[in-house]
Write an enzyme that holds these catalytic residues in place. Structure first.
Site, mmCIF file in Angstrom:
data_model
loop_
_atom_site.group_PDB
_atom_site.id
_atom_site.type_symbol
_atom_site.label_atom_id
_atom_site.label_comp_id
_atom_site.label_asym_id
_atom_site.label_seq_id
_atom_site.Cartn_x
_atom_site.Cartn_y
_atom_site.Cartn_z
ATOM 1 C CD GLU A 179 -10.852 52.268 -16.857
ATOM 2 O OE1 GLU A 179 -10.597 53.027 -17.790
ATOM 3 O OE2 GLU A 179 -10.252 52.303 -15.776
ATOM 4 C CD GLU B 98 -7.887 50.166 -11.100
ATOM 5 O OE1 GLU B 98 -7.919 51.405 -11.250
ATOM 6 O OE2 GLU B 98 -7.878 49.364 -12.051
ATOM 7 C CG ASP C 27 -7.509 56.060 -5.420
ATOM 8 O OD1 ASP C 27 -8.686 56.181 -5.818
ATOM 9 O OD2 ASP C 27 -6.531 56.151 -6.184
HETATM 10 O O1 G3I Z 1 5.777 56.018 -19.811
HETATM 11 C C1 G3I Z 1 5.565 57.370 -20.262
HETATM 12 C C2 G3I Z 1 6.839 58.101 -20.322
HETATM 13 O O2 G3I Z 1 7.682 57.503 -21.287
HETATM 14 C C3 G3I Z 1 6.543 59.572 -20.657
HETATM 15 O O3 G3I Z 1 7.731 60.294 -20.621
HETATM 16 C C4 G3I Z 1 5.551 60.160 -19.659
HETATM 17 C C5 G3I Z 1 5.158 61.600 -20.041
HETATM 18 O O4 G3I Z 1 3.876 61.912 -19.597
HETATM 19 O O5 G3I Z 1 4.409 59.387 -19.673
HETATM 20 C C6 G3I Z 1 4.632 58.053 -19.288
HETATM 21 O O6 G3I Z 1 3.415 57.387 -19.335
HETATM 22 C C7 G3I Z 1 2.519 57.654 -18.280
HETATM 23 C C8 G3I Z 1 2.163 56.325 -17.614
HETATM 24 O O7 G3I Z 1 1.178 56.525 -16.626
HETATM 25 C C9 G3I Z 1 3.365 55.677 -16.963
HETATM 26 O O8 G3I Z 1 3.865 56.478 -15.954
HETATM 27 C C10 G3I Z 1 1.258 58.297 -18.855
HETATM 28 O O9 G3I Z 1 1.547 59.585 -19.336
HETATM 29 C C11 G3I Z 1 0.191 58.389 -17.789
HETATM 30 O O10 G3I Z 1 -1.029 58.815 -18.393
HETATM 31 C C12 G3I Z 1 -0.041 57.036 -17.187
HETATM 32 O O11 G3I Z 1 -1.030 57.166 -16.173
HETATM 33 C C13 G3I Z 1 -1.580 55.962 -15.710
HETATM 34 C C14 G3I Z 1 -3.069 55.928 -16.043
HETATM 35 O O12 G3I Z 1 -3.623 54.732 -15.517
HETATM 36 C C15 G3I Z 1 -3.344 55.962 -17.535
HETATM 37 O O13 G3I Z 1 -4.695 55.984 -17.740
HETATM 38 C C16 G3I Z 1 -1.423 55.933 -14.196
HETATM 39 O O14 G3I Z 1 -0.032 55.838 -13.865
HETATM 40 C C17 G3I Z 1 -2.159 54.738 -13.605
HETATM 41 O O15 G3I Z 1 -2.202 54.856 -12.205
HETATM 42 C C18 G3I Z 1 -3.593 54.738 -14.119
HETATM 43 O O16 G3I Z 1 -4.219 53.551 -13.634
HETATM 44 C C19 G3I Z 1 -5.607 53.397 -14.002
HETATM 45 C C20 G3I Z 1 -5.858 51.902 -14.138
HETATM 46 O O17 G3I Z 1 -4.957 51.326 -15.031
HETATM 47 C C21 G3I Z 1 -7.297 51.651 -14.588
HETATM 48 N N1 G3I Z 1 -8.235 52.304 -13.720
HETATM 49 C C22 G3I Z 1 -8.015 53.711 -13.454
HETATM 50 C C23 G3I Z 1 -6.586 53.947 -12.952
HETATM 51 C C24 G3I Z 1 -6.356 55.398 -12.612
HETATM 52 O O18 G3I Z 1 -6.466 56.182 -13.765
#
Ligand code: G3I
Length: 423
Positions: A159, A266, A268
């Site tokens: 990205e 990815e 969906d």
């Molecule tokens: O690990 C912390 C945890 O300690 C905390 O308590 C909690 C509170 O919000 O957050 C947790 O982290 C989260 C993390 O996922 C793990 O679950 C983040 O807030 C959350 O923002 C994060 O989201 C991920 C996102 O990328 C971040 O941009 C999604 O799971 C994941 O599916 C998403 O994947 C991305 C690809 O990497 C790149 N392309 C787009 C795709 C969708 O956004």
């Protein structure tokens, strides 16, 4: 006494109720009919992501996913924030779990990701240019060394463009300038030359400012010998937005013409949270049309979904009112989208590769040898038949390497009459 019997009855009832609730998930999950997605055809890998902590998922999760796919990506646990939360202290536990699970279940692992503006710790973001480059090099070196031989594909840069086609105004860009991208690729190739190196982004599917910018960058990389093997189209779609499937095919072709492999990384397709059958049919048509185009493009190597069950998806947490983007519903039942993907994988023609047919005329003939000579002498850098096909990969190793030329020599001098890849 009476009180105790009542208590036992209550306990028994609650145990029964709990097991009924647990059972209801299992009972509801229908095994899809027909061949599993990975078995419908053998040309492309078909995959999903697994979230961190996936080992704690219920048995229906594994019973549904395991037989269906053959490539897996870590949703979060191989991002910088998870692997190297503080400088040079690496936490491998979750990543190792995924790699071990993949090995035990014959899955390929797609590594995600090295340089990204998101999910990268503050300690990296606050470094000056030299220190940031050193940290990047160290991260790539250590992660690739740790997973050597276990992860054959890595998203090196993720990205890096805004939707208007300008370089994303990330801390990487502000501190190191746009060269951080090519430096990451060069470092990754040096760290492990056997790994496929991918540029991965969203909204790249159609021609337009963002896709054009990525195309120009990769074209420039190819012309200057910056190592890059593939492009990742993330493919996060929503049925609210129409798609020009022919434009998608045309767009894939221009990246294939650069000699790049293509990965759908990815996919969906979002619909409403309170969806209905009309929406789900429309969603199925998006999946079908995209995958048909992918199957008609030989450069496509893998089709990966960002999860498989609507029970676990990033979508509702990010897009208010949108959900149900995947192939299985929240009870693990296959949706129309599942059967659309299955049909698209099954019915689209698999392009035939004749290894060694460098001019693409359908046979390995004299002109191929003159082309080979030109290639070996450096007069051409690409064969006419190569639209993303590695037709000169006569030992089918995945690259055109010295072994191919040894085999080619044996063929030319009559020692062998067939290439190993043609057996
Ligand atoms: O690990 C912390 C945890 O300690 C905390 O308590 C909690 C509170 O919000 O957050 C947790 O982290 C989260 C993390 O996922 C793990 O679950 C983040 O807030 C959350 O923002 C994060 O989201 C991920 C996102 O990328 C971040 O941009 C999604 O799971 C994941 O599916 C998403 O994947 C991305 C690809 O990497 C790149 N392309 C787009 C795709 C969708 O956004």
């Amino acid at each position: 006494m009476k009180k105790n019997s009542f208590k036992s009855l209550t306990v028994a009832l609650s145990v029964l109720l709990t097991s009924l609730m647990v059972c209801s998930v299992t009972v509801n999950a229908a095994t899809p009919t027909g061949k599993r997605l990975k078995d419908v055809q053998s040309r492309v890998m078909v995959g999903t992501e697994f979230s961190s902590g996936f080992t704690n998922m219920d048995s229906t999760f594994f019973n549904t996913a395991t037989p269906e796919f053959n490539i897996v990506t870590a949703e979060n646990c191989m991002k910088w924030s998870d692997l190297e939360p503080s400088q040079n202290n690496f936490t491998w536990t979750e990543g190792d779990r995924l790699v071990n699970w993949a090995k035990a279940n014959n899955y390929t692992v797609h590594g995600h990701t090295f340089v990204w503006y998101n999910q990268t710790p503050n300690w990296v973001q606050n470094l000056n240019a030299n220190a940031m480059e050193a940290a990047m090099n160290n991260h790539i070196d250590k992660v690739m060394a740790h997973y050597k031989g276990k992860i054959p594909i890595w998203d090196v840069a993720n990205e890096c463009f805004e939707d208007n086609g300008t370089y994303r105004n990330s801390f990487w860009y502000r501190v190191m300038g746009k060269s951080y991208i090519e430096k990451a690729f060069i470092r990754a190739r040096a760290a492990d030359p056997s790994v496929k190196l991918i540029y991965n982004d969203y909204n790249l599917e159609y021609t337009g400012p963002k896709s054009n910018a990525a195309y120009e960058m990769l074209k420039d990389f190819k012309s200057r010998g910056i190592p890059v093997d593939g492009i990742g189209f993330q493919m996060h779609l929503d049925i609210q937005y129409a798609i020009d499937y022919n434009d998608f095919a045309k767009n894939m072709q221009r990246f294939a013409d650069l000699g790049l492999e293509i990965y759908i990384t990815e996919m969906d397709v979002r619909v409403s949270s309170n969806t209905n059958s009309a929406e789900l049919d429309k969603q199925a048509s998006y999946y079908k049309n995209i995958i048909e185009k992918c199957m008609a493009q030989p450069a496509v190597k893998a089709i990966q979904f960002w999860g498989f069950t609507d029970k676990y998806s990033w979508v509702p947490g990010t897009f208010q009112g949108r959900d149900n983007a995947l192939l299985f519903d929240k009870n693990y039942n296959p949706k129309s989208a599942y059967y659309a993907v299955q049909a698209a994988l099954a019915t689209t023609p698999v392009p035939k590769v004749i290894y060694g047919d460098l001019d693409g005329n359908g046979s390995v003939d004299a002109i191929d040898y003159s082309l080979l000579k030109q290639y070996l002498l450096g007069a051409i850098t690409k064969f006419p038949a190569e639209n993303g096909l590695t037709v000169a990969d006569v030992n089918a190793s995945g690259s055109i390497d010295s072994l191919d030329f040894v085999i080619m020599k044996q063929y030319l001098t009559g020692l062998i009459t067939k290439f190993p890849a043609q057996e």
